[in-house]
Each structure stands twice: as C-alpha cells, then as structure tokens.
Design a protein around this motif. Structure first.
Motif, mmCIF file in Angstrom:
data_model
loop_
_atom_site.group_PDB
_atom_site.id
_atom_site.type_symbol
_atom_site.label_atom_id
_atom_site.label_comp_id
_atom_site.label_asym_id
_atom_site.label_seq_id
_atom_site.Cartn_x
_atom_site.Cartn_y
_atom_site.Cartn_z
ATOM 1 N N UNK A 11 0.853 -1.184 0.000
ATOM 2 C CA UNK A 11 0.000 0.000 0.000
ATOM 3 C C UNK A 11 0.894 1.241 0.000
ATOM 4 N N UNK A 12 0.488 2.233 -0.771
ATOM 5 C CA UNK A 12 1.176 3.519 -0.788
ATOM 6 C C UNK A 12 0.273 4.541 -0.114
ATOM 7 N N UNK A 13 0.849 5.349 0.763
ATOM 8 C CA UNK A 13 0.101 6.438 1.385
ATOM 9 C C UNK A 13 0.731 7.766 0.996
ATOM 10 N N UNK A 14 -0.129 8.762 0.829
ATOM 11 C CA UNK A 14 0.296 10.131 0.550
ATOM 12 C C UNK A 14 -0.406 11.045 1.551
ATOM 13 N N UNK A 15 0.381 11.856 2.233
ATOM 14 C CA UNK A 15 -0.144 12.809 3.207
ATOM 15 C C UNK A 15 -0.271 14.175 2.540
ATOM 16 N N UNK A 16 -1.483 14.723 2.554
ATOM 17 C CA UNK A 16 -1.745 16.026 1.967
ATOM 18 C C UNK A 16 -2.055 16.982 3.114
ATOM 19 N N UNK A 17 -1.114 17.868 3.394
ATOM 20 C CA UNK A 17 -1.231 18.798 4.510
ATOM 21 C C UNK A 17 -1.540 20.181 3.949
ATOM 22 N N UNK A 18 -2.568 20.822 4.504
ATOM 23 C CA UNK A 18 -2.990 22.111 3.951
ATOM 24 C C UNK A 18 -3.646 22.969 5.024
ATOM 25 N N UNK A 19 -4.064 24.171 4.617
ATOM 26 C CA UNK A 19 -4.769 25.101 5.494
ATOM 27 C C UNK A 19 -3.936 25.417 6.731
ATOM 28 N N UNK A 20 -2.650 25.652 6.513
ATOM 29 C CA UNK A 20 -1.717 25.896 7.614
ATOM 30 C C UNK A 20 -1.894 27.317 8.151
ATOM 31 N N UNK A 21 -2.128 27.401 9.445
ATOM 32 C CA UNK A 21 -2.160 28.672 10.168
ATOM 33 C C UNK A 21 -0.938 28.656 11.074
ATOM 34 N N UNK A 22 -0.123 29.689 11.005
ATOM 35 C CA UNK A 22 1.118 29.742 11.790
ATOM 36 C C UNK A 22 1.160 31.038 12.579
ATOM 37 N N UNK B 29 -4.951 17.655 7.573
ATOM 38 C CA UNK B 29 -4.197 16.667 6.804
ATOM 39 C C UNK B 29 -5.150 15.566 6.344
ATOM 40 N N UNK B 30 -5.019 15.213 5.091
ATOM 41 C CA UNK B 30 -5.766 14.102 4.517
ATOM 42 C C UNK B 30 -4.746 13.071 4.074
ATOM 43 N N UNK B 31 -5.027 11.818 4.362
ATOM 44 C CA UNK B 31 -4.132 10.733 3.974
ATOM 45 C C UNK B 31 -4.852 9.889 2.923
ATOM 46 N N UNK B 32 -4.213 9.777 1.770
ATOM 47 C CA UNK B 32 -4.733 8.941 0.694
ATOM 48 C C UNK B 32 -4.011 7.602 0.736
#
Length: 151
Positions: free
Chosen positions: A84-95, A109-112
């Motif tokens: 299985x391959x997983x891809x982590x999509x991290x977004x909407x970053x508030x710093x 974060x969404x993991x596909x």
C-alpha cells in the motif's frame, strides 16, 4: 454581542511573516514526503530530541525522537508488507508567532491510500497542532497533536 458570545470568539494571534510562513510550508512539504517515501528516521529528525507525538487514537503520546522514529519505522514497514502507498496532503496551515524561536501551527491533513494496482481512496482526515522551534537554524517539532476525525 453578549458576554458569553464574546468569550467564545478566539483571541487573535500574531501571524508569522511571509518568509517564515514559506519556510514552515517548505518544512511540512519535505517532512510529509519523507514519511510517504518510508524514510521514518529522516522524518523523525524533524522532531526535537525530546519531541512528543500525541494522537487522539492512542492512549499515550510517543516521546523522544528515537522512539518516534522506531514507532514510525514499524508503521511504514507494515504498509510495505501490505503493498500500500500512502500520501499525506497537509494544507490550510495557520502559523502564529510566539517568539523569534517558536511558532504554533494548526492544519488539516488528509491521507490517501492506494493499494498496488488499485484505486486511490481517502484513508484518513485529521487536524493537527504543532509547536515548532528553531533549532540549529531549522524548524523542528517540539510537540505534535494529531486528532483523527470521527475518532
């Protein structure tokens, strides 16, 4: 606005400047790609030596860079064994700037997940909160809290 309504309004924090924001987004992009490439030890190097990784689906946080690396190594090896391959999509970053050497971040974060020869699907949706610190001229995670949606 009533007193109760006022109390529920979040306090405005001080956002980081554009240069710092770009550095943080670059850090996260590199950090997630290391994980997706099964480079668990290199990924864990993104934590301070005494860093903490907490999740709402685990009874206790994982503490210490070497322990975090070992835990993640077991996880990425399980995925390899499942093909299985997983891809982590991290977004909407508030710093938000705490001081010159510390930033608090919040993000989604969404993991596909894609089985070899199969179709990609959403495996997991989360929110994250990190305490980032400057260490040796780079950002590292002092504390990470991941909350899995629906858990």
């Amino acid at each position: 606005m009533t007193q109760t309504e006022t109390e529920t309004v979040p306090v405005t924090a001080t956002p980081v400047g554009a240069q710092t924001y770009a550095e943080i987004v670059q850090f996260y992009s590199h950090h997630m790609q290391l994980l997706d490439n099964a480079e668990a030890e290199e990924w864990a190097d993104g934590f301070t030596e005494d860093g903490v990784f907490a999740q709402n689906v685990k009874p206790a946080p994982t503490s210490g860079r070497s322990t975090i690396a070992a835990s993640m190594r077991r996880g990425v090896d399980r995925l390899k064994n499942r093909n299985v391959v997983r891809r982590h999509w991290l977004s909407m970053v508030v710093a938000d700037q705490v001081d010159a050497a510390q930033v608090h971040t919040r993000y989604y974060a969404v993991v596909f997940e894609t089985p070899v020869g199969g179709k990609a699907s959403v495996y997991l949706s989360t929110t994250g909160k990190d305490v980032l610190v400057r260490e040796d001229g780079r950002w590292r995670i002092k504390y990470r809290e991941i909350n899995h949606d629906g858990a």
